[in-house]
Scaffold this motif. Sequence first.
Motif, PDB file in Angstrom:
ATOM      1  N   TRP A  55     -15.231  -9.335 -52.804  1.00 41.81           N
ATOM      2  CA  TRP A  55     -15.703 -10.709 -52.771  1.00 41.81           C
ATOM      3  C   TRP A  55     -16.839 -10.879 -51.759  1.00 41.81           C
ATOM      4  N   ASN A  56     -17.750 -11.795 -52.086  1.00 39.85           N
ATOM      5  CA  ASN A  56     -18.830 -12.226 -51.202  1.00 39.85           C
ATOM      6  C   ASN A  56     -19.798 -11.104 -50.834  1.00 39.85           C
ATOM      7  N   ASN A  57     -20.272 -10.430 -51.849  1.00 38.05           N
ATOM      8  CA  ASN A  57     -21.383  -9.488 -51.702  1.00 38.05           C
ATOM      9  C   ASN A  57     -22.497  -9.921 -52.635  1.00 38.05           C
ATOM     10  N   VAL A  58     -23.684 -10.048 -52.105  1.00 35.89           N
ATOM     11  CA  VAL A  58     -24.850 -10.263 -52.943  1.00 35.89           C
ATOM     12  C   VAL A  58     -25.535  -8.913 -53.147  1.00 35.89           C
ATOM     13  N   TYR A  59     -26.606  -8.898 -53.921  1.00 39.77           N
ATOM     14  CA  TYR A  59     -27.271  -7.649 -54.293  1.00 39.77           C
ATOM     15  C   TYR A  59     -27.633  -6.821 -53.054  1.00 39.77           C
ATOM     16  N   GLY A  60     -28.245  -7.482 -52.059  1.00 42.89           N
ATOM     17  CA  GLY A  60     -28.655  -6.766 -50.860  1.00 42.89           C
ATOM     18  C   GLY A  60     -27.482  -6.170 -50.107  1.00 42.89           C
ATOM     19  N   ASP A  61     -26.368  -6.915 -50.036  1.00 43.89           N
ATOM     20  CA  ASP A  61     -25.166  -6.386 -49.385  1.00 43.89           C
ATOM     21  C   ASP A  61     -24.675  -5.138 -50.103  1.00 43.89           C
ATOM     22  N   ALA A  62     -24.622  -5.219 -51.432  1.00 40.31           N
ATOM     23  CA  ALA A  62     -24.133  -4.084 -52.209  1.00 40.31           C
ATOM     24  C   ALA A  62     -25.007  -2.856 -51.998  1.00 40.31           C
ATOM     25  N   LEU A  63     -26.325  -3.050 -52.022  1.00 40.61           N
ATOM     26  CA  LEU A  63     -27.237  -1.922 -51.830  1.00 40.61           C
ATOM     27  C   LEU A  63     -27.029  -1.281 -50.455  1.00 40.61           C
ATOM     28  N   ARG A  64     -26.930  -2.106 -49.419  1.00 38.15           N
ATOM     29  CA  ARG A  64     -26.726  -1.566 -48.063  1.00 38.15           C
ATOM     30  C   ARG A  64     -25.390  -0.831 -47.958  1.00 38.15           C
ATOM     31  N   ASN A  65     -24.335  -1.433 -48.478  1.00 37.11           N
ATOM     32  CA  ASN A  65     -23.012  -0.821 -48.342  1.00 37.11           C
ATOM     33  C   ASN A  65     -22.895   0.465 -49.143  1.00 37.11           C
ATOM     34  N   TYR A  66     -23.422   0.470 -50.355  1.00 37.17           N
ATOM     35  CA  TYR A  66     -23.357   1.693 -51.165  1.00 37.17           C
ATOM     36  C   TYR A  66     -24.207   2.806 -50.540  1.00 37.17           C
ATOM     37  N   PRO A  90     -24.745  15.494 -58.718  1.00 36.47           N
ATOM     38  CA  PRO A  90     -24.139  14.162 -58.662  1.00 36.47           C
ATOM     39  C   PRO A  90     -25.131  13.036 -58.972  1.00 36.47           C
ATOM     40  N   VAL A  91     -24.595  11.940 -59.468  1.00 32.13           N
ATOM     41  CA  VAL A  91     -25.334  10.703 -59.697  1.00 32.13           C
ATOM     42  C   VAL A  91     -24.495   9.558 -59.119  1.00 32.13           C
ATOM     43  N   LEU A  92     -25.159   8.575 -58.528  1.00 29.59           N
ATOM     44  CA  LEU A  92     -24.485   7.438 -57.905  1.00 29.59           C
ATOM     45  C   LEU A  92     -24.800   6.159 -58.678  1.00 29.59           C
ATOM     46  N   ILE A  93     -23.745   5.385 -58.990  1.00 32.11           N
ATOM     47  CA  ILE A  93     -23.911   4.110 -59.687  1.00 32.11           C
ATOM     48  C   ILE A  93     -23.158   3.039 -58.919  1.00 32.11           C
ATOM     49  N   GLY A  94     -23.845   1.969 -58.575  1.00 37.95           N
ATOM     50  CA  GLY A  94     -23.221   0.839 -57.897  1.00 37.95           C
ATOM     51  C   GLY A  94     -23.124  -0.360 -58.827  1.00 37.95           C
ATOM     52  N   ILE A  95     -21.971  -1.001 -58.822  1.00 41.66           N
ATOM     53  CA  ILE A  95     -21.740  -2.199 -59.638  1.00 41.66           C
ATOM     54  C   ILE A  95     -22.047  -3.432 -58.793  1.00 41.66           C
ATOM     55  N   VAL A  96     -22.806  -4.359 -59.347  1.00 44.27           N
ATOM     56  CA  VAL A  96     -23.088  -5.637 -58.688  1.00 44.27           C
ATOM     57  C   VAL A  96     -22.590  -6.748 -59.605  1.00 44.27           C
ATOM     58  N   TRP A  97     -21.603  -7.493 -59.148  1.00 45.17           N
ATOM     59  CA  TRP A  97     -21.055  -8.571 -59.978  1.00 45.17           C
ATOM     60  C   TRP A  97     -21.027  -9.857 -59.160  1.00 45.17           C
ATOM     61  N   PRO A  98     -21.066 -11.020 -59.806  1.00 47.72           N
ATOM     62  CA  PRO A  98     -21.203 -12.294 -59.087  1.00 47.72           C
ATOM     63  C   PRO A  98     -19.918 -12.668 -58.355  1.00 47.72           C
ATOM     64  N   SER A  99     -19.844 -12.243 -57.097  1.00 50.40           N
ATOM     65  CA  SER A  99     -18.625 -12.431 -56.320  1.00 50.40           C
ATOM     66  C   SER A  99     -18.827 -13.370 -55.145  1.00 50.40           C
TER      67      SER A  99
END
Length: 438
Positions: A55-66, A90-99
Amino acid sequence: MIGPVAQIPAGNGTSLDLYLLRFGKDGRLESPQTAELAVAAARAATDVFVFSHGWNNVYGDALRNYTRFAEGFIAQRAEFQLQVPADYRPVLIGIVWPSTWFVMDSENGPDIAGGDGKASGEIEAMTAEVTDGWDTGTRGQLLDLVDGVELLTEAQARDVAALLLGNWSEDEDGQSTRPDIDNVIDAWKEIDGVETAAGDDEDEIGVIGGGQSDAAVNAAGGFSLDPRGILRMASVWKMKDRAGDVGKLGVGPLLSRIAKPGVRLHLIGHSFGARVMLSAVAHSPVFDSNPVHSLLLLQPAVNRWCFAQDVAQLGRAAGYAKVPDRVVRPIIATRSTFDQPLHEVFHHALRGDNFGEINAAAVGDTDRYGALGGYPPQGIRFADQEAKAPGTRYDLGGGERVISANGSRVIDGKPMIDGHSDVNSPVTWWALHNLSGA
């Protein structure tokens, strides 16, 4: 942008592509061109790491955390000289959903632990999100009850609960029933009386307690309740449902396109992101023949009965009961008594739910409603192990399909998992190394 958003240095002059894929409120994929490139890259890879935030991650948060997680994971591999196969790709995939529910003062996530001065703004913002998709007339009825009101009488509180229950979405497995008005009022009273500690946990799960004085609770001929309490509860219900939809309708179909012999899928989900991953695996029959290689659940905001074949001896299987058999390695789910939202609050807010969360009248019943990130699993044989410090291996060979990794142990004055958001650390990177074998 189309394509990978970052290249993560991997040593020896190599780098790993990180793709971020957006999913909408309806759970559907919103990055089709990047998804095509990510799927093609993943199907040519040996190992695919897929991350989902809470919960409560926007796109920028997700990019930084991943990015931080990947960098820490790679650095730890070098520190402990962990070997990877010669053909490791390896390949890395991050999911960004409206949380993210609403933003006040900054983009760091809402302070919804109560407090003065923001009540009207919080009510307005939360009402807008909670009533998204309601018809105008019903939304107007709710606004009439909560606008400009600091405390609701019992009659008003019951009217608000009835409106919210009337718009309660059916759970994705179709097996559970809604709580009734008395259930909701009882939980609302408990939540308004839960004293919460401010801190980083608010940014991830949304601390929903606030605490009221005895005078307020006993006012107005019996009791009165802060309308923010029920709106916080409703926001948790809605975000929980959204995470399930993202997994079922978006991430699951995406992973089904990647799954094939020779590709090792490693799924990592935090908080409600754990629900995203569990729902994706539960609703994707492809994993019966091409199982996920590993599944790491970091402080999962799901019910502790979620894997049970017989939920609380009610004669039905939980909706995630199939998941352990669709994963090659044992599932590791971290938990901590220092996770205040999941150890102290979750069981008050979520009582009737998809999969393992049972509808019953008990309030604060951690046996039935406790979160997997705060308590060990129920209804399944599991291994109860302390979370491992880097260098100490997990025992993955005991035959249990789920390992509950207790991060409550204090080392040098600091818990191994210090709170709900403390999931990007050497402890969690090490757990993934143990599961992925890479």
